[in-house]
Design an enzyme around this catalytic site. Structure first.
Site, PDB file in Angstrom:
ATOM      1  N   LYS A 278      -1.190   6.285   0.348  1.00  0.00           N
ATOM      2  CA  LYS A 278      -0.006   5.614  -0.224  1.00  0.00           C
ATOM      3  C   LYS A 278      -0.340   4.631  -1.337  1.00  0.00           C
ATOM      4  O   LYS A 278       0.425   3.701  -1.618  1.00  0.00           O
ATOM      5  CB  LYS A 278       0.853   4.913   0.852  1.00  0.00           C
ATOM      6  CG  LYS A 278       1.151   5.698   2.100  1.00  0.00           C
ATOM      7  CD  LYS A 278       1.480   7.145   1.870  1.00  0.00           C
ATOM      8  CE  LYS A 278       2.845   7.362   1.261  1.00  0.00           C
ATOM      9  NZ  LYS A 278       3.074   8.836   1.055  1.00  0.00           N
TER      10      LYS A 278
ATOM     11  N   GLY B  13      -1.311   5.833  -4.505  1.00  0.00           N
ATOM     12  CA  GLY B  13      -1.173   6.460  -5.825  1.00  0.00           C
ATOM     13  C   GLY B  13      -1.962   7.758  -5.976  1.00  0.00           C
ATOM     14  O   GLY B  13      -2.246   8.180  -7.097  1.00  0.00           O
TER      15      GLY B  13
ATOM     16  N   HIS C  21      -9.426  10.574   0.680  1.00  0.00           N
ATOM     17  CA  HIS C  21      -9.101   9.324   1.375  1.00  0.00           C
ATOM     18  C   HIS C  21     -10.300   8.858   2.207  1.00  0.00           C
ATOM     19  O   HIS C  21     -10.172   7.933   3.006  1.00  0.00           O
ATOM     20  CB  HIS C  21      -7.931   9.526   2.344  1.00  0.00           C
ATOM     21  CG  HIS C  21      -6.609   9.789   1.698  1.00  0.00           C
ATOM     22  ND1 HIS C  21      -6.163   9.120   0.596  1.00  0.00           N
ATOM     23  CD2 HIS C  21      -5.599  10.638   2.054  1.00  0.00           C
ATOM     24  CE1 HIS C  21      -4.948   9.562   0.276  1.00  0.00           C
ATOM     25  NE2 HIS C  21      -4.592  10.475   1.151  1.00  0.00           N
TER      26      HIS C  21
ATOM     27  N   SER D 131       5.456   1.810   2.205  1.00  0.00           N
ATOM     28  CA  SER D 131       5.466   3.219   1.795  1.00  0.00           C
ATOM     29  C   SER D 131       5.062   4.116   2.969  1.00  0.00           C
ATOM     30  O   SER D 131       5.685   5.154   3.232  1.00  0.00           O
ATOM     31  CB  SER D 131       4.497   3.393   0.622  1.00  0.00           C
ATOM     32  OG  SER D 131       4.464   4.718   0.183  1.00  0.00           O
TER      33      SER D 131
HETATM   34  P1  A3P Z   1       6.505   4.469  -2.621  1.00  0.00           P
HETATM   35  O1  A3P Z   1       6.685   5.040  -1.252  1.00  0.00           O
HETATM   36  O2  A3P Z   1       6.346   2.973  -2.595  1.00  0.00           O
HETATM   37  O3  A3P Z   1       7.552   4.906  -3.592  1.00  0.00           O
HETATM   38  P2  A3P Z   1       0.222   8.610  -2.289  1.00  0.00           P
HETATM   39  O4  A3P Z   1       0.408   9.660  -3.312  1.00  0.00           O
HETATM   40  O5  A3P Z   1      -1.128   7.961  -2.302  1.00  0.00           O
HETATM   41  O6  A3P Z   1       0.639   9.071  -0.927  1.00  0.00           O
HETATM   42  O7  A3P Z   1       1.182   7.394  -2.675  1.00  0.00           O
HETATM   43  C1  A3P Z   1       2.584   7.576  -2.669  1.00  0.00           C
HETATM   44  C2  A3P Z   1       3.206   6.388  -3.359  1.00  0.00           C
HETATM   45  O8  A3P Z   1       2.923   6.469  -4.778  1.00  0.00           O
HETATM   46  C3  A3P Z   1       4.713   6.383  -3.201  1.00  0.00           C
HETATM   47  O9  A3P Z   1       5.108   5.006  -3.204  1.00  0.00           O
HETATM   48  C4  A3P Z   1       5.122   7.117  -4.485  1.00  0.00           C
HETATM   49  O10 A3P Z   1       6.460   6.933  -4.849  1.00  0.00           O
HETATM   50  C5  A3P Z   1       4.167   6.463  -5.475  1.00  0.00           C
HETATM   51  N1  A3P Z   1       4.056   7.207  -6.741  1.00  0.00           N
HETATM   52  C6  A3P Z   1       3.766   8.510  -6.924  1.00  0.00           C
HETATM   53  N2  A3P Z   1       3.840   8.839  -8.226  1.00  0.00           N
HETATM   54  C7  A3P Z   1       4.198   7.713  -8.894  1.00  0.00           C
HETATM   55  C8  A3P Z   1       4.455   7.391 -10.274  1.00  0.00           C
HETATM   56  N3  A3P Z   1       4.402   8.311 -11.230  1.00  0.00           N
HETATM   57  N4  A3P Z   1       4.792   6.110 -10.572  1.00  0.00           N
HETATM   58  C9  A3P Z   1       4.863   5.164  -9.620  1.00  0.00           C
HETATM   59  N5  A3P Z   1       4.650   5.404  -8.300  1.00  0.00           N
HETATM   60  C10 A3P Z   1       4.309   6.668  -7.942  1.00  0.00           C
END
Ligand code: A3P
Length: 299
Positions: free
Chosen positions: A56, A58, A111, A141
């Site tokens: 979570k 990015g 991860h 998240s």
């Molecule tokens: P949120 O749940 O806070 O929106 P991962 O990919 O590591 O599982 O992380 C997911 C998080 O990254 C989610 O956060 C998702 O919305 C955010 N995310 C993915 N792509 C994004 C982007 N282009 N800009 C900003 N946040 C992004």
């Protein structure tokens, strides 16, 4: 067949929806003992590139950015290949299927905490971009992710979930341990640290740093185009990246979309003052012996 140097029975156990392997918790839906063995025995090449994250932070964003950068802005991979095959997780079941004969340079996400990386990684020159994020926003998240993903435990109340998060009874263990494990001086010449917050604030600037780290030069047009394509609102519409290809029985976006909000500081809409104080105290205590400084430390 690949084998571990120690008997598997010594290093893993099953716990409901998770495999606990060398003390780290992996969801069974996307990880098997074979996939973990594959990761342990993986032969890292000098020109491999990893984006490493605690969940979570990015990951999906990096799965969009890196192929675009490495292909000079060509949109074909991000428009035709699902993110999990385009930039696979080293430790997941897809890795063995898609990585085996992939030509260099290969790009992967992981991860894994530092000490679980394959031995060949440590002797290689492979580069790592380590993305971290405010753990309070990660907890929020992750809480929503647990609600929409049937292959994860029910998170319970937000307060209960915060306790699990702080004690590391969640995917990939404690955030503090993960972050600390990757602050490793042994690889300081081949790791780039970036925060999700920096990327939200100035994605174009972050792309410039990635390009320099990778030893690549791109025109302003390419960087502008990649930054535009990787905006949250654009990625949300990309079926190859928004997890809409995953059947609803596994990921139910009507409960919470995977690409949920994409902002910084959403924790303020969820934490009570008491939860904020409790959470901050634990993180501060566990990070006190490190030199890590993050943009959110003084919030
Ligand atoms: P949120 O749940 O806070 O929106 P991962 O990919 O590591 O599982 O992380 C997911 C998080 O990254 C989610 O956060 C998702 O919305 C955010 N995310 C993915 N792509 C994004 C982007 N282009 N800009 C900003 N946040 C992004």
């Amino acid at each position: 067949p690949v084998t571990l140097s120690v008997p598997c029975s010594l290093v893993y156990s099953m716990d409901g929806k998770y495999i606990v392997f060398r003390g780290c918790r992996f969801p069974k839906a996307s990880h098997t003992l074979e996939s973990l063995r594959y990761a342990v025995n993986f032969q890292v090449r000098d020109d491999d590139l990893f984006a490493v994250t605690y969940p979570k932070s990015g990951t999906t964003w990096m799965q969009e950015i890196l192929p675009l950068l490495l292909n000079g802005g060509d949109l074909t991979p991000v428009q035709t290949i699902p993110n999990w095959d385009r930039v696979p997780w080293l430790e997941e079941t897809r890795a063995a299927l898609v990585l085996g004969d992939r030509a260099s340079p290969r790009t992967m996400v992981s991860h894994l905490p530092y000490h679980l990386m394959p031995p060949s990684f440590f002797s290689s020159k492979a580069k790592v971009i380590y993305v971290t994020r405010n753990p309070k926003d990660i907890a929020v998240s992750s809480f929503y992710f647990h609600q929409m993903a049937s292959f994860l435990d029910d998170p319970g109340t937000f307060d209960e979930f915060l306790d699990k998060f702080l004690s590391g009874e969640v995917l990939f263990g404690k955030w503090t341990e993960h972050v600390k494990s990757w602050r490793n001086l042994d690889i300081e010449d081949r790791i780039l640290y970036v925060t999700y917050e920096e990327m939200v604030q100035d994605l174009r600037g972050a792309l410039g740093r990635f390009a320099k780290f990778l030893g690549k030069e791109f025109s302003q047009e390419v960087l502008d185009m990649v930054a535009d394509h990787c905006q949250f609102k654009n990625m949300k519409n990309n079926t190859m990246s928004n997890y809409s290809l995953v059947p609803k029985e596994f990921m139910d976006s009507s409960k919470s979309p995977f690409l949920r909000k994409g902002v910084t500081g959403d924790w303020r809409n969820h934490f009570t003052p008491e939860q904020d104080a409790r959470f901050s105290a634990v993180i501060k205590e566990e990070m006190k012996d490190t030199s890590c400084k993050f943009p959110w430390d003084d919030e």
